[in-house]
Structures are given as structure tokens and as C-alpha cells.
Design an enzyme around this catalytic site. Structure first.
Site, PDB file in Angstrom:
ATOM      1  CE  LYS A   1      -4.338  -1.916   1.661  1.00  0.00           C
ATOM      2  NZ  LYS A   1      -4.006  -3.344   1.906  1.00  0.00           N
ATOM      3  CG  ASP A   2       4.697   1.709   2.038  1.00  0.00           C
ATOM      4  OD1 ASP A   2       4.047   2.433   2.802  1.00  0.00           O
ATOM      5  OD2 ASP A   2       5.513   0.858   2.434  1.00  0.00           O
TER       6      ASP A   2
END
Ligand SMILES: *Cc1c(COP(=O)(O)O)cnc(C)c1O
Length: 435
Positions: free
Chosen positions: A107-108
């Protein structure tokens, strides 16, 4: 880039509008009106480029001149400042590791790119942008670390007390600066309900410039296409150009980005979605009937989604043609027990310590290979570092976790979180008094 709503094909909004709205008012999802095809020569020679160069080409093709190339390059170089390596486990099986960013989860990619795009579009002197986010663990960490220090923004994260892992909580609560954490005495659903109510509250919207860091934001989808191209480039260097990607799926944003990459010209043989018992999509692919149900809690809790919000995007990409979709996407479902066996097998066979989500991708990749043997590289996506899921991994295997360098430092930092009940009035008062 011009976008429409999946609920209204005639709607037209700019990229900037779509980024700040997150969702159209009609509750559809934004999708690009035009999906660009990349120059075939670029794909042919893709192994000559690095991740950031590939990202710039892909992002520019999608976004166009809404962000000038030079500014886009700056955004990408800042946001995508970590690698996504493909590691061959055997000559036909590889893992694409997406957990080398600051929150140790894929999700970074989405959160870091979106935060910088929002910062870019927030003009100087404009009111502070208040990002509200509810998290069950992974999203909050990526959003916190993605927005940390981004000028003109402030993030408020709501997380369920006692229901996130140690590393996850540390990533949420030790940032300071423009990030604040609220520890809610309730469940993830309670956190989500509080955020939802805030967005519908007239007084809050009058006083604050609220926005969501929702996973359905178009600025989170775009950067998730980058690593599919980059994985292909890495495999091409090894002489491999037939690839099947297997994606552990919950909200289906990750695999949706892969399918968007495919539509842009990335030569992928097939996509496989692995799910836990929240099997709405696998049931749909079998029966042709979409019947969502309430989510069930599992070991792979970042995939506990009963009604995957990105699914409609995938349907649109395939013009709601079930046969065309099935020709490109297969899915498999796993129980917690199977997930544990998958983690065991990965360790026994390859000495590879995987998180439960990754283990589901591995199992689905193996199942697809068994059903469809052939000369292709089977690449499964590792969406999070195992260190984030101590309770889901067998203690003997967890001992072998190779901890990321920053994780120990996290534990030394002071926890800063305000306690909150599930009462909306208290949340609202918090937002209005802590300006
Ligand atoms: C969010 C998440 C997923 C699910 O990704 P979707 O895009 O929602 O399908 C899988 N694994 C991990 C570790 C996650 O954090």
C-alpha cells in the site's frame, strides 16, 4: 486525464477533481475515459529502464499534461524511493516483493504517490487538507508514512484498539508532525462508520477541508500499475517473457491495477486472484452472479472484504463481458488452515517466510499451474512483510523472520494516540477542538 463514473458513463471530471473527491457523488468509481496503449518499442526494450523511469512513462501516458513531466518525475522519485524486486524461488516460480517501502506493505505505492499528488494540487495559501482514514492495519501505516511531512496536509487515523499488530500500531502512532492517531474502543467497522459520518457532517465540512485516503482513489490505483511493468522488465532480463501474475486480493485494487497495465499493453499471459474465505469474486466467476456478503475475519485480515469495491472497475475494463474476463482472470479461495499450510510449505520448500496474504497468492499460483501447465514464469505477489503479522504465523517460522532495519527503531519511539469511544459526537468534538 479525463475520468467518468462507473455509475454514469457521461460524467466527465479532471484528474485533480477525481483525486480530491475520491468517489463521484453517484457512488460509482472514477475510471479513465481513454486507456492509453504504450509504445510497443518501450515494452520491447523495457529491461533497459529502471523502476522510476518505467513509472514515469506509465504515469505520464495515463495522466497526460495534468501534471507536467518534470513535476511528475519529482513526485515519482520521492514516492517510489524503494525497490520491488522479483526473486526467483525456482526456475519457474518467482515472488514479486512489494514490501520494501516504509510501512512494509504494497500500500506504500498507492499512499505515497497519492499524498504527493494531493500536495502538488494543493495550492499555496489554500486551507489545510484534512485526510481522514480508518484502518484495520495496513492502510493506516502506508497513509501515515506516505503523508508524513507533506506540506499542506494533516492526517487523522482511526484504528481499532487491540486489533492491529505491534508493528502496525507503531507505524500508526509514532509519527508526530502532521499525523495523529486515534485509538478507537471498537472494531474496524466502527472506525469506518465514524469516518463516513464525518464526511456527511455539514458543520465539519464547513470548517475543515476533508478528504479521504480511500483505497478506491484513482491516485492510488495508478502507481500500482508500475510494479507489474517493472516485474516484467526484471524477468525479461532473465530471458523470460511469458508471465502469469497471482495477486492476493481483498478489495481487488491491486489486481485491478495489473489488469489496467495489461490493457495498456503489458504482455501478461494470465492473472490469478487468490482470496481467503471472503470469496465473492471467485463465486461470481463460477456462477456469473455477483452476490456480496458480510466479511468474515481471517488470518489474512487485510483481505477480509465481502464486497470488493474495486470489482466494478475490473468489470468496466472488460466491458462487463464475463467470458472475456474469465479468459484473463482465474481465482481460487483458501481457508485459514490452508493458508497456514501455505506458509509452512513456502518455508519448507524455499526457506521463505511469508505473511498469510502472500501464502494465499502462492497457493493460488500453484493451483493455477497444476490446472494449466506450461512454459511460463509464475509470479506471485508478496503484499506485506511477515513481521507485521506475528499472530498469524507459526511461532517456529516467525522466529526466522528477517526484520527490516527500521523495525527496531520503531519500537523505541513513543506511542502518541488519543483514546476515543465509538461515539460520533466525541470524534467530531476532537476534530473541531484540535485544529
Ligand atoms: C490491502 C492488502 C491486500 C489486498 O489488496 P487489494 O488491493 O485490496 O485487493 C493484500 N495483502 C495485504 C498485505 C494488504 O495490505
Amino acid at each position: 486525464m479525463i475520468l467518468y463514473s462507473t455509475n454514469n458513463k457521461d460524467l466527465r471530471v479532471s484528474f485533480q477533481e477525481a483525486v480530491f473527491n475520491s468517489l463521484p457523488e453517484d457512488k460509482g468509481l472514477y475510471m479513465p475515459v481513454h486507456i492509453p496503449t504504450l509504445d510497443p518499442l518501450f515494452i520491447q526494450n523495457i529491461q533497459q529502464y529502471n523502476l522510476q523511469e518505467i513509472a514515469l512513462t506509465v504515469a505520464h501516458a495515463l495522466i497526460g499534461d495534468d501534471i507536467p513531466q518534470e513535476d511528475l518525475k519529482k513526485i515519482i522519485d520521492e514516492a517510489i524511493n524503494f525497490d520491488a524486486p522479483v526473486k526467483l524461488l525456482d526456475p519457474q516460480t518467482a515472488v514479486l516483493e512489494l514490501f520494501h517501502g516504509p510501512s512494509y506493505a504494497f500500500k506504500d505505492f498507492g499512499a505515497r504517490f497519492m499524498s504527493r499528488v494531493m500536495g502538488y494540487f494543493s495550492k499555496q495559501g489554500e486551507q489545510l487538507l484534512d485526510v481522514l482514514v480508518a484502518t484495520s492495519g495496513d492502510t493506516g501505516g502506508a497513509v501515515a508514512l506516505g503523508f508524513l511531512g507533506v506540506a499542506g496536509t494533516r492526517v487523522t487515523i482511526l484504528y481499532p484498539k487491540g486489533k492491529v499488530s505491534k508493528v502496525q500500531e507503531e507505524q500508526l502512532t509514532t509519527n508526530g508532525q502532521n499525523i495523529r492517531a486515534l485509538e478507537v474502543d471498537g472494531t474496524f467497522d466502527d472506525c469506518q462508520a465514524l469516518v463516513k459520518e464525518a464526511f456527511g457532517d455539514a458543520e465539519l465540512n464547513g470548517k475543515l477541508r476533508l478528504t479521504s485516503a480511500n483505497s478506491i482513489n484513482i491516485a492510488r490505483l495508478i502507481p500500482q500499475t508500475f510494479y507489474y511493468f517493472w516485474a516484467y522488465a526484471q524477468l525479461k532480463t532473465q530471458g523470460i517473457d511469458q508471465v502469469v501474475f497471482t495477486v492476493p486480493s481483498g478489495n481487488f485494487g491491486n489486481i485491478g491495477a495489473g489488469l489496467l497495465a495489461y490493457k495498456m499493453g503489458l504482455p501478461v499471459k494470465h492473472f490469478v486472484a487468490g482470496t481467503n474465505v471472503n470469496d465473492t469474486v471467485p463465486r461470481f466467476l463460477t456462477s456469473g452472479t455477483y452476490s456480496p456478503k458480510s466479511s468474515v475475519q481471517t488470518l489474512s485480515n487485510a483481505m477480509d472484504v465481502g464486497n470488493p469495491s474495486n470489482w466494478v472497475r475490473i468489470q468496466d475494463l472488460f466491458h462487463h463481458n464475463l467470458d472475456a474476463l474469465k479468459a484473463m482472470v482465474t481465482s481460487y479461495t483458501y481457508t485459514d488452515r490452508a493458508t497456514q499450510e501455505g506458509m509452512d510449505e513456502l518455508y519448507e520448500k524455499y526457506k521463505y517466510v511469508a505473511c498469510p496474504h502472500t501464502a494465499i497468492a502462492y497457493l493460488a499460483a500453484e493451483a493455477y499451474r497444476k490446472d494449466n501447465p506450461g512454459a511460463y514464469a509464475s509470479v506471485f505477489l508478496s503484499t506485506a512483510h511477515a513481521c507485521k503479522f506475528p499472530d498469524a504465523i507459526d511461532a517456529d517460522i516467525f522466529e526466522k523472520v528477517d526484520w527490516p532495519a527500521g523495525a527496531e527503531k520503531l519500537a523505541e519511539k513513543e506511542k502518541q494516540a488519543a483514546a476515543l469511544s465509538t461515539d460520533f459526537a466525541a470524534f467530531k468534538a476532537y476534530l473541531l477542538t484540535n485544529l
